[in-house]
Design a protein around this motif. Sequence first.
Motif, PDB file in Angstrom:
ATOM      1  N   LEU A  87       0.816  -1.217   0.000  1.00 17.69           N
ATOM      2  CA  LEU A  87       0.000   0.000   0.000  1.00 17.69           C
ATOM      3  C   LEU A  87       0.849   1.265   0.000  1.00 17.69           C
ATOM      4  O   LEU A  87       0.530   2.239  -0.682  1.00 17.69           O
ATOM      5  CB  LEU A  87      -0.938  -0.001   1.211  1.00 17.69           C
ATOM      6  N   VAL A  88       1.939   1.267   0.764  1.00 17.46           N
ATOM      7  CA  VAL A  88       2.720   2.490   0.887  1.00 17.46           C
ATOM      8  C   VAL A  88       3.465   2.829  -0.412  1.00 17.46           C
ATOM      9  O   VAL A  88       3.876   3.978  -0.622  1.00 17.46           O
ATOM     10  CB  VAL A  88       3.716   2.368   2.067  1.00 17.46           C
ATOM     11  N   GLU A  89       3.618   1.833  -1.296  1.00 15.99           N
ATOM     12  CA  GLU A  89       4.307   2.072  -2.565  1.00 15.99           C
ATOM     13  C   GLU A  89       3.368   2.543  -3.677  1.00 15.99           C
ATOM     14  O   GLU A  89       3.801   2.743  -4.804  1.00 15.99           O
ATOM     15  CB  GLU A  89       5.025   0.799  -3.015  1.00 15.99           C
ATOM     16  N   LEU A  94       3.709   7.966  -2.842  1.00 15.01           N
ATOM     17  CA  LEU A  94       5.128   8.224  -3.075  1.00 15.01           C
ATOM     18  C   LEU A  94       5.376   9.609  -3.644  1.00 15.01           C
ATOM     19  O   LEU A  94       6.438  10.187  -3.450  1.00 15.01           O
ATOM     20  CB  LEU A  94       5.700   7.169  -4.027  1.00 15.01           C
ATOM     21  N   THR A  95       4.411  10.152  -4.381  1.00 16.22           N
ATOM     22  CA  THR A  95       4.626  11.448  -5.032  1.00 16.22           C
ATOM     23  C   THR A  95       4.010  12.613  -4.274  1.00 16.22           C
ATOM     24  O   THR A  95       4.150  13.752  -4.682  1.00 16.22           O
ATOM     25  CB  THR A  95       4.038  11.434  -6.459  1.00 16.22           C
ATOM     26  N   SER A  96       3.321  12.331  -3.166  1.00 15.27           N
ATOM     27  CA  SER A  96       2.687  13.430  -2.425  1.00 15.27           C
ATOM     28  C   SER A  96       3.741  14.219  -1.664  1.00 15.27           C
ATOM     29  O   SER A  96       4.803  13.710  -1.321  1.00 15.27           O
ATOM     30  CB  SER A  96       1.652  12.881  -1.442  1.00 15.27           C
ATOM     31  N   TYR A  97       3.438  15.492  -1.400  1.00 15.51           N
ATOM     32  CA  TYR A  97       4.383  16.308  -0.641  1.00 15.51           C
ATOM     33  C   TYR A  97       3.591  17.098   0.392  1.00 15.51           C
ATOM     34  O   TYR A  97       2.522  16.700   0.826  1.00 15.51           O
ATOM     35  CB  TYR A  97       5.206  17.207  -1.580  1.00 15.51           C
ATOM     36  N   THR A  98       4.132  18.237   0.808  1.00 17.66           N
ATOM     37  CA  THR A  98       3.518  19.012   1.883  1.00 17.66           C
ATOM     38  C   THR A  98       2.068  19.379   1.544  1.00 17.66           C
ATOM     39  O   THR A  98       1.815  20.014   0.522  1.00 17.66           O
ATOM     40  CB  THR A  98       4.335  20.294   2.138  1.00 17.66           C
ATOM     41  N   PRO A  99       1.111  19.040   2.410  1.00 16.67           N
ATOM     42  CA  PRO A  99      -0.313  19.243   2.096  1.00 16.67           C
ATOM     43  C   PRO A  99      -0.807  20.645   2.452  1.00 16.67           C
ATOM     44  O   PRO A  99      -1.733  20.813   3.244  1.00 16.67           O
ATOM     45  CB  PRO A  99      -0.987  18.176   2.967  1.00 16.67           C
ATOM     46  N   TYR A 100      -0.183  21.671   1.852  1.00 17.28           N
ATOM     47  CA  TYR A 100      -0.592  23.040   2.156  1.00 17.28           C
ATOM     48  C   TYR A 100      -1.998  23.333   1.629  1.00 17.28           C
ATOM     49  O   TYR A 100      -2.768  24.051   2.251  1.00 17.28           O
ATOM     50  CB  TYR A 100       0.392  24.039   1.545  1.00 17.28           C
ATOM     51  N   GLN A 101      -2.317  22.803   0.447  1.00 11.80           N
ATOM     52  CA  GLN A 101      -3.631  23.061  -0.134  1.00 11.80           C
ATOM     53  C   GLN A 101      -4.601  21.972   0.332  1.00 11.80           C
ATOM     54  O   GLN A 101      -4.669  20.884  -0.239  1.00 11.80           O
ATOM     55  CB  GLN A 101      -3.538  23.077  -1.661  1.00 11.80           C
ATOM     56  N   ALA A 102      -5.323  22.288   1.383  1.00  6.58           N
ATOM     57  CA  ALA A 102      -6.198  21.285   1.996  1.00  6.58           C
ATOM     58  C   ALA A 102      -7.220  20.741   1.010  1.00  6.58           C
ATOM     59  O   ALA A 102      -7.596  19.557   1.074  1.00  6.58           O
ATOM     60  CB  ALA A 102      -6.907  21.887   3.207  1.00  6.58           C
ATOM     61  N   GLU A 103      -7.672  21.584   0.075  1.00  3.31           N
ATOM     62  CA  GLU A 103      -8.718  21.165  -0.855  1.00  3.31           C
ATOM     63  C   GLU A 103      -8.306  19.952  -1.683  1.00  3.31           C
ATOM     64  O   GLU A 103      -9.146  19.121  -2.036  1.00  3.31           O
ATOM     65  CB  GLU A 103      -9.089  22.312  -1.807  1.00  3.31           C
ATOM     66  N   SER A 105      -5.628  17.886  -0.779  1.00 10.63           N
ATOM     67  CA  SER A 105      -4.739  17.040   0.025  1.00 10.63           C
ATOM     68  C   SER A 105      -5.479  16.289   1.120  1.00 10.63           C
ATOM     69  O   SER A 105      -4.889  15.935   2.139  1.00 10.63           O
ATOM     70  CB  SER A 105      -3.630  17.900   0.653  1.00 10.63           C
ATOM     71  N   GLN A 106      -6.759  16.042   0.929  1.00  7.69           N
ATOM     72  CA  GLN A 106      -7.537  15.411   1.994  1.00  7.69           C
ATOM     73  C   GLN A 106      -7.034  14.006   2.339  1.00  7.69           C
ATOM     74  O   GLN A 106      -7.056  13.602   3.500  1.00  7.69           O
ATOM     75  CB  GLN A 106      -9.016  15.373   1.607  1.00  7.69           C
ATOM     76  N   GLY A 107      -6.567  13.278   1.335  1.00  4.01           N
ATOM     77  CA  GLY A 107      -6.049  11.938   1.616  1.00  4.01           C
ATOM     78  C   GLY A 107      -4.836  11.973   2.514  1.00  4.01           C
ATOM     79  O   GLY A 107      -4.753  11.247   3.511  1.00  4.01           O
ATOM     80  N   THR A 108      -3.865  12.831   2.161  1.00  2.00           N
ATOM     81  CA  THR A 108      -2.650  12.963   2.969  1.00  2.00           C
ATOM     82  C   THR A 108      -2.970  13.462   4.368  1.00  2.00           C
ATOM     83  O   THR A 108      -2.471  12.932   5.369  1.00  2.00           O
ATOM     84  CB  THR A 108      -1.659  13.927   2.284  1.00  2.00           C
ATOM     85  N   LEU A 109      -3.808  14.487   4.458  1.00  2.00           N
ATOM     86  CA  LEU A 109      -4.188  15.033   5.752  1.00  2.00           C
ATOM     87  C   LEU A 109      -4.920  13.993   6.598  1.00  2.00           C
ATOM     88  O   LEU A 109      -4.720  13.918   7.820  1.00  2.00           O
ATOM     89  CB  LEU A 109      -5.059  16.275   5.563  1.00  2.00           C
ATOM     90  N   CYS A 328      10.373  18.485   9.548  1.00  2.00           N
ATOM     91  CA  CYS A 328       9.340  17.476   9.279  1.00  2.00           C
ATOM     92  C   CYS A 328       9.492  16.936   7.861  1.00  2.00           C
ATOM     93  O   CYS A 328       9.628  15.749   7.668  1.00  2.00           O
ATOM     94  CB  CYS A 328       7.944  18.043   9.507  1.00  2.00           C
ATOM     95  N   SER A 329       9.458  17.801   6.843  1.00  2.00           N
ATOM     96  CA  SER A 329       9.582  17.417   5.439  1.00  2.00           C
ATOM     97  C   SER A 329       8.628  16.270   5.113  1.00  2.00           C
ATOM     98  O   SER A 329       7.558  16.177   5.691  1.00  2.00           O
ATOM     99  CB  SER A 329      11.035  17.057   5.120  1.00  2.00           C
ATOM    100  N   ASN A 330       9.035  15.389   4.189  1.00  2.00           N
ATOM    101  CA  ASN A 330       8.109  14.339   3.779  1.00  2.00           C
ATOM    102  C   ASN A 330       8.336  13.039   4.532  1.00  2.00           C
ATOM    103  O   ASN A 330       8.202  11.953   3.986  1.00  2.00           O
ATOM    104  CB  ASN A 330       8.199  14.087   2.275  1.00  2.00           C
ATOM    105  N   GLN A 331       8.734  13.123   5.813  1.00  3.52           N
ATOM    106  CA  GLN A 331       8.746  11.934   6.643  1.00  3.52           C
ATOM    107  C   GLN A 331       7.338  11.395   6.812  1.00  3.52           C
ATOM    108  O   GLN A 331       7.142  10.316   7.363  1.00  3.52           O
ATOM    109  CB  GLN A 331       9.355  12.235   8.009  1.00  3.52           C
ATOM    110  N   SER A 332       6.332  12.128   6.357  1.00  2.00           N
ATOM    111  CA  SER A 332       4.963  11.624   6.478  1.00  2.00           C
ATOM    112  C   SER A 332       4.781  10.330   5.690  1.00  2.00           C
ATOM    113  O   SER A 332       3.852   9.571   5.961  1.00  2.00           O
ATOM    114  CB  SER A 332       3.952  12.676   6.008  1.00  2.00           C
ATOM    115  N   LEU A 333       5.656  10.033   4.726  1.00  2.33           N
ATOM    116  CA  LEU A 333       5.579   8.739   4.043  1.00  2.33           C
ATOM    117  C   LEU A 333       5.844   7.621   5.048  1.00  2.33           C
ATOM    118  O   LEU A 333       5.182   6.582   5.033  1.00  2.33           O
ATOM    119  CB  LEU A 333       6.578   8.667   2.894  1.00  2.33           C
ATOM    120  N   MET A 334       6.804   7.836   5.947  1.00  2.00           N
ATOM    121  CA  MET A 334       7.072   6.847   6.990  1.00  2.00           C
ATOM    122  C   MET A 334       5.955   6.842   8.032  1.00  2.00           C
ATOM    123  O   MET A 334       5.631   5.799   8.610  1.00  2.00           O
ATOM    124  CB  MET A 334       8.419   7.132   7.651  1.00  2.00           C
ATOM    125  N   ALA A 335       5.365   8.020   8.259  1.00  2.00           N
ATOM    126  CA  ALA A 335       4.206   8.071   9.156  1.00  2.00           C
ATOM    127  C   ALA A 335       3.058   7.250   8.574  1.00  2.00           C
ATOM    128  O   ALA A 335       2.341   6.550   9.300  1.00  2.00           O
ATOM    129  CB  ALA A 335       3.764   9.517   9.370  1.00  2.00           C
TER     130      ALA A 335
END
Length: 448
Positions: A87-89, A94-103, A105-109, A328-335
Amino acid sequence: MQHRYLPHTQEDIQQMLERVGVSSLEALYADVPGSVRLKGDYDLPEELSEMEVRDMFAAVSDFNQPLICFAGAGCYDHYAPALVQNLVERSEFLTSYTPYQAEISQGTLHYIFEYQSMMTSLTGMDISNASMYDGATAMAEAVMMAFSNAKKATKVLVSNTIDPKTRRVVDTYAKFHGICIETIASKNGATDPDDLKSKLAEGGVAGVVVQQPNRFGIIEDYEGFADACHEQKALFIMNSVAADLAVLRTPGEWGADVAVGEAQSLGIPMTFGGPGLGYMCCTEKLMRKMPGRIVGMTKDNRGQRAFVLTLQAREQHIRRQKATSNICSNQSLMALYVTIYMAAMGRQGLREAAEQSYAKAHWLCDELLKTGHFKLTYDQPFFNEFCLTFDGNVEALQAECIDNGYLAGVKIDEHTLMLAVTEKRTDDELADLVDIISNFTEKEEENA
């Protein structure tokens, strides 16, 4: 030289040269002395076909020597269900980044919110961020939080039973922020409470840092530590291996103000030392001091559930001198990885993995003690990692084990070996390691 993978055409290059007012690429670099310019093509190997590249990497991988791991010291060989890696791959993760635009980025958030929820449950704390680079920087950031939270105190006390690798990172952070780091003495492998109270009584302490289990694998008793810290208006910070909290008393139950540590133990592969994942949780009153990002749940203008970044005290949003750290950066992939892992394992699965690790470690310890060549370095309770004093040559013993396909622990000093056991180690592997060590000690006795 024409670079086949660079997209600029000759027309593109000419337009750019005209814009900067030069006629050629040579003229663009006219100020660079000819003596330091590269003449001729780069010294690169010839191009290979896809099949040849695969064969080359396969040949390189053959140099690796896979070993059955009985080593830990902060990085542990735990099992993860196959669905986690699958699933994580997925490309959208893998291509998501900082979810500044909430509209958009709901999946990442959403998964960050789930990660935070799971970590607060695991640690017994109020708030979690998402996330930190690794356990060492998470602890260093907690020291910074304590310093920032204090009005005049400039001193942080760190137990002598903290992992030395982590301590070095803390010392580096502290040096350039004017924080004085003092060491709390240890006694029989555990933090000395009398030395803690003595140093707290001197005043000027912003925070106290301990580790559970500690660097020797010992489960320490921190009863009364939080009260002693709070009486002196110091924060109580606890560093823990995340997976162990499935069965151990949580930092929240110990009265900690900040809980930090390495979450690699939540199924992330060891992969030669990285990546890791630092977690940080705290009490509600400290959440505005917390670095990184926090995701909150709210409702949109249609009344539907929505997720947003909240409490962002970073330099992009407020004055730099008031900002918290932006680590923080994109350590959210590990999160995301540990979120899927914890969801797949469930409370019972996490507990069972921890209990198996504990039981197998104690079995191995008992069997090695029976050989007569080992004794427990510290007469203290331990979890899945323990230190043994060996009456022979530790390096020679480890070399023998490596020759037989086993990574037998971490050398602490000339006669001390620290071994770690996880739920992945089978009964046959445990028995095989005991046989290898027993045969080695018998041969050493014959040669003596």
